[in-house]
Design a protein around this motif. Structure first.
Motif, PDB file in Angstrom:
ATOM      1  N   ARG A 137       0.749  -1.327   0.163  1.00 29.25           N
ATOM      2  CA  ARG A 137       0.067   0.133  -0.110  1.00 29.25           C
ATOM      3  C   ARG A 137       0.888   1.383   0.169  1.00 29.25           C
ATOM      4  O   ARG A 137       0.571   2.088  -0.515  1.00 29.25           O
ATOM      5  CB  ARG A 137      -0.955   0.134   1.270  1.00 29.25           C
ATOM      6  N   SER A 138       1.887   1.039   0.866  1.00 31.46           N
ATOM      7  CA  SER A 138       2.959   2.291   0.818  1.00 31.46           C
ATOM      8  C   SER A 138       3.476   2.808  -0.663  1.00 31.46           C
ATOM      9  O   SER A 138       3.428   3.762  -0.870  1.00 31.46           O
ATOM     10  CB  SER A 138       3.847   1.846   1.819  1.00 31.46           C
ATOM     11  N   ASN A 139       3.940   1.620  -1.169  1.00 30.36           N
ATOM     12  CA  ASN A 139       4.464   1.705  -2.471  1.00 30.36           C
ATOM     13  C   ASN A 139       3.458   2.414  -3.231  1.00 30.36           C
ATOM     14  O   ASN A 139       3.879   3.069  -4.252  1.00 30.36           O
ATOM     15  CB  ASN A 139       4.867   0.436  -3.143  1.00 30.36           C
ATOM     16  N   LEU A 140       2.288   1.844  -3.389  1.00 29.08           N
ATOM     17  CA  LEU A 140       1.358   2.183  -4.305  1.00 29.08           C
ATOM     18  C   LEU A 140       0.985   3.766  -4.116  1.00 29.08           C
ATOM     19  O   LEU A 140       0.617   4.476  -4.861  1.00 29.08           O
ATOM     20  CB  LEU A 140      -0.165   1.239  -4.237  1.00 29.08           C
ATOM     21  N   THR A 141       0.897   4.164  -2.759  1.00 32.15           N
ATOM     22  CA  THR A 141       0.487   5.366  -2.380  1.00 32.15           C
ATOM     23  C   THR A 141       1.600   6.476  -2.938  1.00 32.15           C
ATOM     24  O   THR A 141       1.421   7.500  -3.518  1.00 32.15           O
ATOM     25  CB  THR A 141       0.375   5.695  -1.078  1.00 32.15           C
ATOM     26  N   ARG A 142       2.804   6.122  -2.799  1.00 34.18           N
ATOM     27  CA  ARG A 142       3.963   6.821  -3.125  1.00 34.18           C
ATOM     28  C   ARG A 142       4.050   6.866  -4.730  1.00 34.18           C
ATOM     29  O   ARG A 142       4.277   8.027  -5.160  1.00 34.18           O
ATOM     30  CB  ARG A 142       5.339   5.827  -2.758  1.00 34.18           C
ATOM     31  N   LEU A 143       3.791   5.678  -5.508  1.00 33.70           N
ATOM     32  CA  LEU A 143       3.450   5.774  -6.856  1.00 33.70           C
ATOM     33  C   LEU A 143       2.460   6.874  -7.454  1.00 33.70           C
ATOM     34  O   LEU A 143       2.792   7.715  -8.151  1.00 33.70           O
ATOM     35  CB  LEU A 143       3.164   4.498  -7.548  1.00 33.70           C
ATOM     36  N   MET A 144       1.526   6.710  -6.726  1.00 37.89           N
ATOM     37  CA  MET A 144       0.141   7.760  -6.959  1.00 37.89           C
ATOM     38  C   MET A 144       0.785   9.076  -6.788  1.00 37.89           C
ATOM     39  O   MET A 144       0.429   9.918  -7.676  1.00 37.89           O
ATOM     40  CB  MET A 144      -0.927   7.343  -6.130  1.00 37.89           C
ATOM     41  N   LYS A 145       1.482   9.274  -5.694  1.00 37.12           N
ATOM     42  CA  LYS A 145       1.895  10.670  -5.518  1.00 37.12           C
ATOM     43  C   LYS A 145       2.850  11.161  -6.425  1.00 37.12           C
ATOM     44  O   LYS A 145       2.715  12.246  -6.896  1.00 37.12           O
ATOM     45  CB  LYS A 145       2.503  10.670  -4.093  1.00 37.12           C
ATOM     46  N   VAL A 146       3.862  10.306  -6.728  1.00 33.60           N
ATOM     47  CA  VAL A 146       4.775  10.678  -7.936  1.00 33.60           C
ATOM     48  C   VAL A 146       4.126  10.944  -9.010  1.00 33.60           C
ATOM     49  O   VAL A 146       4.474  11.817  -9.757  1.00 33.60           O
ATOM     50  CB  VAL A 146       5.890   9.475  -7.814  1.00 33.60           C
ATOM     51  N   LYS A 147       3.033  10.039  -9.294  1.00 37.97           N
ATOM     52  CA  LYS A 147       2.427  10.465 -10.788  1.00 37.97           C
ATOM     53  C   LYS A 147       1.604  11.656 -10.687  1.00 37.97           C
ATOM     54  O   LYS A 147       1.520  12.444 -11.568  1.00 37.97           O
ATOM     55  CB  LYS A 147       1.330   9.325 -10.696  1.00 37.97           C
ATOM     56  N   ASP A 148       0.977  11.981  -9.416  1.00 35.52           N
ATOM     57  CA  ASP A 148       0.267  13.480  -9.325  1.00 35.52           C
ATOM     58  C   ASP A 148       1.231  14.501  -9.444  1.00 35.52           C
ATOM     59  O   ASP A 148       0.976  15.603 -10.059  1.00 35.52           O
ATOM     60  CB  ASP A 148      -0.153  13.414  -8.022  1.00 35.52           C
ATOM     61  N   ILE A 149       2.647  14.503  -9.030  1.00 35.02           N
ATOM     62  CA  ILE A 149       3.503  15.422  -9.071  1.00 35.02           C
ATOM     63  C   ILE A 149       3.876  15.529 -10.497  1.00 35.02           C
ATOM     64  O   ILE A 149       4.005  16.617 -11.147  1.00 35.02           O
ATOM     65  CB  ILE A 149       4.907  15.096  -8.065  1.00 35.02           C
ATOM     66  N   VAL A 150       4.313  14.579 -11.409  1.00 34.16           N
ATOM     67  CA  VAL A 150       4.418  14.499 -12.531  1.00 34.16           C
ATOM     68  C   VAL A 150       3.386  15.123 -13.581  1.00 34.16           C
ATOM     69  O   VAL A 150       3.775  15.967 -14.475  1.00 34.16           O
ATOM     70  CB  VAL A 150       4.855  12.951 -13.101  1.00 34.16           C
ATOM     71  N   ARG A 151       2.237  14.988 -13.111  1.00 31.08           N
ATOM     72  CA  ARG A 151       1.082  15.595 -13.968  1.00 31.08           C
ATOM     73  C   ARG A 151       0.775  17.081 -13.608  1.00 31.08           C
ATOM     74  O   ARG A 151       0.524  17.552 -14.476  1.00 31.08           O
ATOM     75  CB  ARG A 151      -0.281  14.754 -13.331  1.00 31.08           C
ATOM     76  N   ALA A 152       1.265  17.445 -12.410  1.00 32.07           N
ATOM     77  CA  ALA A 152       1.222  18.903 -12.191  1.00 32.07           C
ATOM     78  C   ALA A 152       2.260  19.682 -12.899  1.00 32.07           C
ATOM     79  O   ALA A 152       2.128  20.903 -13.085  1.00 32.07           O
ATOM     80  CB  ALA A 152       1.407  19.155 -10.707  1.00 32.07           C
ATOM     81  N   HIS A 153       3.339  19.062 -13.437  1.00 30.73           N
ATOM     82  CA  HIS A 153       4.379  19.779 -14.102  1.00 30.73           C
ATOM     83  C   HIS A 153       3.921  19.653 -15.612  1.00 30.73           C
ATOM     84  O   HIS A 153       4.621  19.777 -16.492  1.00 30.73           O
ATOM     85  CB  HIS A 153       5.798  19.258 -13.696  1.00 30.73           C
TER      86      HIS A 153
END
Lengths: 338, 206
Positions: B190-206
């Motif tokens: 779950r932690s990995n998944l959350t981290r990946l989703m967070k990274v994906k959000d950051i990438v999308r914001a840029h």
């Protein structure tokens, strides 16, 4: 029952004092009523209390620590010494003491073979002092022994040399010597009472041995080896009975000889009861001496009756001490002399 | 009690294999314990009957022995047994019950009990010795059964300890550890998944 015709016998007036003394002592002997009271007592203490009121009381009061066996032994020793003192010719009352010497010889020989202390098992009632007997036998000096004993001891010792140290064989040899001696002495006495007495004793031992050796686990030929000479019943009477069962053989012997009274006891199937009946028979036989005014017979009768009385006391005492059923003790009690 | 292990998939697989083996072992031991108990109960039943029989025979023998002593002088009685000492021979071998090596006693030679003459010994003496000689082989048999029961009882005790250790310690610990590792791995997932989703959000914001 063998009847003794005392009226045909010579009256030995030398015994008038001794017989008078014995008559007085006989009245103090335990009768069947007293023996039954002791048997029915609640325990050892009550039994001893009853016994304390009899002539045994004196021996019991001497010391509180003295064991019951010592009381009985002291009484027997006292009787032998007393009879020896009053007997004008102690030879015929002393010969019975050789039974104790025979026991002592067996103990010394057996203890020697098995390296055990003999002294604790010796009975100081024989003709020879046990201490002297031990040292003389160890020194090989048999001069004090009657000839039959001398030969028997030599034969028993030769067994040791051959390595055949069977305790049972020693018993057979010494017993044979003892009863051979008693029979010869009885024959020499020319006294029908003594002669019949020895015959009865020997017959009873042989009858019992015949029945005992038929038991399970007994070696073959044991009866022939144990047979004692000097009885009324000869060895052939036992052995020439073909395929008959041992008890049937004994039944026919008892019926044909002079022991018909013992047939009911044999019928019980328990040889221990026959043994008790035999000693009661012996008492009935020696009771005849109470009709004799002059002679050694009342003295012999008194000694042997006293031995049986002591045996009855031992039976009751040990029975009470071990809480044996009254019935078991009662059926083994011998008749009282008085 | 949880075992000290690393919360890895490798460890989880290893523990899962271990718990399967532990459960199989537990079942086998439980079956062994049941069979041992069954044999034990059978032996106890036989033992009880034999013991009763022996005690009855000995009580009879001692009673007659006392009677024979009661009609004889002590010295005559002792003299009868003073001769050469007879000996008996018992052969000891072994046999197995449920893989337990138990001793087997076999009476090879019985001594001659009647080592005395008949003139001064009472008749009851023969009877008491006959009863004792009858009791002797039973006593040897009784000793063999008693030893067998003792060894069986020790084995039952040992097996029960093992069954209990598996049932109440090892298997619960393994279960707890597996549960812990599973939860830990799920947590990491779950932690990995959350981290990946967070990274994906950051990438999308840029």
């Amino acid at each position: 029952m063998v009847k003794i015709e005392f009226h045909n016998m010579h009256d030995d007036t030398r015994y008038s004092f001794a017989v008078g003394k014995i008559r007085a002592l006989e009245s103090k002997m335990l009768d069947n009523g007293l023996i039954m009271r002791m048997l029915k007592s609640s325990g050892m203490e009550e039994m001893l209390k009853i016994l304390g009121d009899t002539e045994y009381g004196a021996g019991m009061n001497e010391s509180a620590d003295v064991s019951f066996e010592s009381i009985l032994d002291n009484e027997l020793r006292r009787i032998y010494e007393f009879v020896h003192k009053i007997d004008p010719d102690p030879m015929w009352t002393d010969i019975w003491r050789w039974r104790y010497d025979a026991h002592n010889i067996k103990v010394i020989l057996k203890a020697g073979f098995s390296n055990k202390d003999a002294m604790v098992h010796l009975i100081p009632l024989g003709m020879v002092d046990p201490q002297d007997l031990v040292s003389w036998l160890q020194e090989g000096d048999y001069s004090f022994l009657p000839p039959s004993f001398k030969e028997a001891v030599e034969m028993a010792l030769s067994f040791d040399e051959k390595g055949e140290k069977s305790g049972q064989e020693i018993d057979f040899i010494i017993d044979r010597a003892l009863y051979l001696y008693l029979s010869l002495e009885a024959e020499n006495s020319k006294n029908p009472f003594v002669r019949h007495l020895v015959e009865i004793m020997v017959d009873f031992i042989n009858i019992k041995a015949f029945l005992r050796t038929s038991g399970k686990g007994m070696a073959k030929g044991l009866f022939e080896r144990s047979f004692l000479p000097g009885g009324y019943i000869k060895e052939e009477a036992f052995l020439d009975q073909g395929e008959k069962r041992h008890d049937e053989t004994v039944r026919s012997i008892l019926g044909n000889m002079r022991y018909e009274e013992l047939i009911p006891a044999l019928g019980s199937g328990n040889v221990a009861l026959l043994e008790a009946a035999m000693e009661s028979f012996l008492i009935t036989y020696i009771r005849q001496t109470r009709r004799r005014a002059f002679g050694v017979e009342p003295l012999i009768g008194y000694i042997l009756a006293k031995e049986i009385e002591i045996q009855n006391l031992r039976l009751i005492y040990i029975g009470k001490a071990n809480a044996l059923e009254e019935g078991l003790i009662k059926e083994r009690l011998r008749d009282a002399y008085v | 009690m949880k075992l000290e292990t690393n919360a890895t998939r490798m460890e989880l697989l290893r523990l899962k294999k271990r718990i399967v083996i532990a459960r199989r072992g537990h079942k086998l031991l439980k079956d062994k314990q049941d069979e041992l108990m069954r044999r034990f109960m059978d032996m106890i039943k036989g033992y009880r009957e034999l013991r009763y029989n022996v005690e009855e025979k000995l009580a009879d023998a001692f009673k007659v022995f006392i009677l024979s002593r009661a009609v004889t002088r002590k010295e005559y009685f002792e003299e009868a047994f003073l001769g050469k000492k007879e000996s008996l021979e018992v052969q000891v071998s072994s046999f197995t019950i449920m893989n337990i090596k138990a001793p087997k006693f076999e009476l090879k030679s019985v001594p001659d009990f009647y080592t005395y003459g008949f003139s001064s010994t009472p008749v009851d003496m023969d009877r008491s010795l006959a009863l004792l000689s009858e009791a002797l082989p039973l006593m040897v048999q009784l000793a063999q059964i008693e030893k067998g029961i003792e060894l069986l009882a020790e084995e039952i005790e040992r097996t029960r300890r093992r069954v209990n250790a598996l049932e109440y310690v090892l298997i619960p610990s393994l279960q707890e550890t597996i549960k812990h590792i599973t939860m830990r791995l799920a947590e990491m997932e779950r932690s990995n998944l959350t981290r990946l989703m967070k990274v994906k959000d950051i990438v999308r914001a840029h």
